[in-house]
Design a protein around this motif. Sequence first.
Motif, PDB file in Angstrom:
ATOM      1  N   GLN A  51       0.846  -1.188   0.000  1.00  0.00           N
ATOM      2  CA  GLN A  51       0.000   0.000   0.000  1.00  0.00           C
ATOM      3  C   GLN A  51       0.881   1.237   0.000  1.00  0.00           C
ATOM      4  N   GLY A  52       0.532   2.180  -0.858  1.00  0.00           N
ATOM      5  CA  GLY A  52       1.250   3.439  -0.915  1.00  0.00           C
ATOM      6  C   GLY A  52       0.312   4.597  -0.639  1.00  0.00           C
ATOM      7  N   GLN A  53       0.749   5.508   0.231  1.00  0.00           N
ATOM      8  CA  GLN A  53      -0.030   6.699   0.533  1.00  0.00           C
ATOM      9  C   GLN A  53       0.739   7.914   0.040  1.00  0.00           C
ATOM     10  N   PRO A  54       0.086   8.831  -0.654  1.00  0.00           N
ATOM     11  CA  PRO A  54       0.809   9.953  -1.269  1.00  0.00           C
ATOM     12  C   PRO A  54       1.362  10.930  -0.241  1.00  0.00           C
ATOM     13  N   HIS A  55       2.568  11.452  -0.533  1.00  0.00           N
ATOM     14  CA  HIS A  55       3.136  12.535   0.265  1.00  0.00           C
ATOM     15  C   HIS A  55       2.746  13.893  -0.302  1.00  0.00           C
ATOM     16  N   SER A  56       2.230  13.899  -1.534  1.00  0.00           N
ATOM     17  CA  SER A  56       1.924  15.158  -2.212  1.00  0.00           C
ATOM     18  C   SER A  56       0.547  15.692  -1.865  1.00  0.00           C
ATOM     19  N   VAL A  57      -0.373  14.838  -1.422  1.00  0.00           N
ATOM     20  CA  VAL A  57      -1.722  15.250  -1.002  1.00  0.00           C
ATOM     21  C   VAL A  57      -2.119  14.376   0.189  1.00  0.00           C
ATOM     22  N   PRO A  58      -3.135  14.796   0.953  1.00  0.00           N
ATOM     23  CA  PRO A  58      -3.596  13.931   2.056  1.00  0.00           C
ATOM     24  C   PRO A  58      -4.116  12.606   1.522  1.00  0.00           C
ATOM     25  N   PRO A  59      -3.823  11.492   2.198  1.00  0.00           N
ATOM     26  CA  PRO A  59      -4.281  10.187   1.713  1.00  0.00           C
ATOM     27  C   PRO A  59      -5.783  10.015   1.863  1.00  0.00           C
ATOM     28  N   ILE A  60      -6.351   9.145   1.024  1.00  0.00           N
ATOM     29  CA  ILE A  60      -7.771   8.808   1.117  1.00  0.00           C
ATOM     30  C   ILE A  60      -8.034   7.933   2.332  1.00  0.00           C
ATOM     31  N   HIS A  61      -7.191   6.934   2.507  1.00  0.00           N
ATOM     32  CA  HIS A  61      -7.371   5.983   3.602  1.00  0.00           C
ATOM     33  C   HIS A  61      -6.433   6.356   4.753  1.00  0.00           C
ATOM     34  N   PRO A  62      -6.963   6.643   5.930  1.00  0.00           N
ATOM     35  CA  PRO A  62      -6.110   7.070   7.046  1.00  0.00           C
ATOM     36  C   PRO A  62      -5.295   5.940   7.660  1.00  0.00           C
ATOM     37  N   ARG A  63      -5.603   4.679   7.317  1.00  0.00           N
ATOM     38  CA  ARG A  63      -4.866   3.576   7.918  1.00  0.00           C
ATOM     39  C   ARG A  63      -4.415   2.593   6.844  1.00  0.00           C
ATOM     40  N   LEU A  64      -3.510   1.702   7.230  1.00  0.00           N
ATOM     41  CA  LEU A  64      -2.974   0.715   6.296  1.00  0.00           C
ATOM     42  C   LEU A  64      -3.841  -0.541   6.307  1.00  0.00           C
ATOM     43  N   PHE A  65      -3.940  -1.163   5.122  1.00  0.00           N
ATOM     44  CA  PHE A  65      -4.746  -2.376   4.972  1.00  0.00           C
ATOM     45  C   PHE A  65      -3.907  -3.599   4.638  1.00  0.00           C
ATOM     46  N   ILE A  66      -2.575  -3.499   4.768  1.00  0.00           N
ATOM     47  CA  ILE A  66      -1.706  -4.611   4.378  1.00  0.00           C
ATOM     48  C   ILE A  66      -2.053  -5.851   5.193  1.00  0.00           C
ATOM     49  N   GLY A  67      -2.262  -6.965   4.490  1.00  0.00           N
ATOM     50  CA  GLY A  67      -2.651  -8.214   5.129  1.00  0.00           C
ATOM     51  C   GLY A  67      -4.148  -8.437   5.196  1.00  0.00           C
ATOM     52  N   ARG A  68      -4.932  -7.426   4.805  1.00  0.00           N
ATOM     53  CA  ARG A  68      -6.385  -7.545   4.880  1.00  0.00           C
ATOM     54  C   ARG A  68      -6.920  -8.282   3.648  1.00  0.00           C
ATOM     55  N   SER A  69      -7.769  -9.278   3.888  1.00  0.00           N
ATOM     56  CA  SER A  69      -8.383 -10.047   2.802  1.00  0.00           C
ATOM     57  C   SER A  69      -9.835  -9.642   2.619  1.00  0.00           C
ATOM     58  N   THR A  70     -10.288  -9.621   1.353  1.00  0.00           N
ATOM     59  CA  THR A  70     -11.645  -9.219   1.021  1.00  0.00           C
ATOM     60  C   THR A  70     -12.178 -10.113  -0.087  1.00  0.00           C
ATOM     61  N   PRO A  71     -13.425 -10.568   0.003  1.00  0.00           N
ATOM     62  CA  PRO A  71     -14.014 -11.291  -1.138  1.00  0.00           C
ATOM     63  C   PRO A  71     -14.058 -10.403  -2.371  1.00  0.00           C
ATOM     64  N   VAL A  72     -13.728 -10.968  -3.513  1.00  0.00           N
ATOM     65  CA  VAL A  72     -13.663 -10.178  -4.744  1.00  0.00           C
ATOM     66  C   VAL A  72     -14.990  -9.503  -5.049  1.00  0.00           C
ATOM     67  N   ARG A  73     -16.082 -10.168  -4.741  1.00  0.00           N
ATOM     68  CA  ARG A  73     -17.397  -9.624  -5.108  1.00  0.00           C
ATOM     69  C   ARG A  73     -17.714  -8.311  -4.406  1.00  0.00           C
ATOM     70  N   GLU A  74     -16.968  -7.974  -3.345  1.00  0.00           N
ATOM     71  CA  GLU A  74     -17.254  -6.742  -2.613  1.00  0.00           C
ATOM     72  C   GLU A  74     -16.682  -5.514  -3.292  1.00  0.00           C
ATOM     73  N   GLN A  75     -15.833  -5.699  -4.313  1.00  0.00           N
ATOM     74  CA  GLN A  75     -15.296  -4.564  -5.048  1.00  0.00           C
ATOM     75  C   GLN A  75     -15.487  -4.828  -6.537  1.00  0.00           C
ATOM     76  N   ARG A  76     -16.383  -4.058  -7.128  1.00  0.00           N
ATOM     77  CA  ARG A  76     -16.749  -4.304  -8.528  1.00  0.00           C
ATOM     78  C   ARG A  76     -15.573  -4.160  -9.472  1.00  0.00           C
ATOM     79  N   ALA A  77     -14.750  -3.123  -9.257  1.00  0.00           N
ATOM     80  CA  ALA A  77     -13.636  -2.890 -10.174  1.00  0.00           C
ATOM     81  C   ALA A  77     -12.653  -4.056 -10.157  1.00  0.00           C
TER      82      ALA A  77
END
Length: 492
Positions: A51-77
């Motif tokens: 996971q990369g968070q930008p130094h040039s603008v405030p990040p969208i996600h305030p926390r890291l998600f490394i190691g987090r698993s999600t069912p594919v169907r929960e994200q359409r893209a």
Amino acid sequence: MRVRIDVVEEVQVDSLLDAVAKGVPLLADLHRADVLLYEVGRSGEVTVIAQGQPHSVPPIHPRLFIGRSTPVREQRALQRVIESGKAAHAPRRLLAHRANIVQRAFPVVEASRVVGVLSLEKSLVEHVRHRTRRTPFQVALKDLRDMVLRGETEGLEALSPFREPDGLMLVNAKGRILYVSGLGSYYYRLLGYSEELVSKDVMHLETADESLIRRALGTGLPFEDERPEADRIWQRKVIPLIGPRWRPPSVGIMLLPYGFGPRDRRTVLVTIHDATSARRKARELAVRQAIVQEIHHRVKNNLQTLASLMRIQLRRAEHEETRHVLNENINRILSYAVVHEFLSQHEGQTINLRDVAGRILSQVQTGALDPTKEIVFRVEGPQIYLPAHQTTICALIMNELLLNALEHGFCHRDRGEIAIILQDEGDRVILQVNDNGTGLPENFNLDETGSLGLRIVRTVVQQDLRGTFDLQNHHGVSAVVSFPKAPPETFG
């Protein structure tokens, strides 16, 4: 045989995803987006592995998600990318922030299989702003993204972050300037170039850019450069980019080797930053640090000299009580000298408490232990770094508790063990001095003790460390000190 093939494929997948992960931080900075790299599992789940968070603008996600698993169907893209093997995008809504974002997802393909997904997520504002950027810069970002997806990321992880004060310049393989950002134009005006630079040849600039670009095109590797020009210090990051590689008709289905195709799109992205002020402050800080270290060195020497004078008095003292008091004060002075010695040798404002504990143990063993007794000393626990003020207080505490254990726990015993045990509880530290000596007398009350050493410990723990102090019988005596960690700037 099939099993062996599967194992080889898995190694290749890991290698590709590891390579892609190295380019995630730079993509996040230049795209002004949160970038997440997912590994696609065979069980229908995706797991964030980088996971990369930008130094040039405030990040969208305030926390890291490394190691987090999600069912594919929960994200359409992500589901579209995995099913089609092609890039996809979809709007999303972050419920926690009530903000709309745009997610663009791209496949990481190995052996005709989608093994990962690279997801770029940014706010609608940044998405619209990106679409208004000049076409050459948008194409350069696309080339960089495609290089990362191919795993061509050697050297990218070594680059320092791209930040808001960095200007940008894009130059093609022929040396023609294709794009200069507004901040980049300002920096080159400081270098003496007030005219429009786009469409000009970089060789006409009397700066280091031409030689740096030639080096990048020759090696194909990114690098950083820092040098003085026009009475300022300039820091540049130079990143060679390779666009699509097409098939020349005379070669048929074979592609030309990397970097040699006549129709390859080759450009170099240069970031430039005025580092004059930062380097000046760094030099001033280094000078101040050297002065402070010299002061600590002299204080340590003065304390040791004072201890030596007191030893002379100790040898001339006639009364046992006088010798006892002098010996205690010598050890207290030397415990302070230990901390000043650490501060004179280390640049930081924090000190490793475990190292100090070891030095105090050695000092007490040498200066206060009766040579006829067989007492084993040891230190247990992790490395704990504390501000100098807290470490100084802890050195005094350990010294007093060790002397107290020797005097009372082994007054009538010739063998035993004394241990300093350190525990890091996150925001608190627990310091224990345990001995297997005689133990506390019946009806012992810490509030009514006549021991000067224990009264000193209780006072400094409560007033200076804002902690707690307790003595307990536990196979001998366990002295327990607990206190909250303080940031380096809390105490002067």
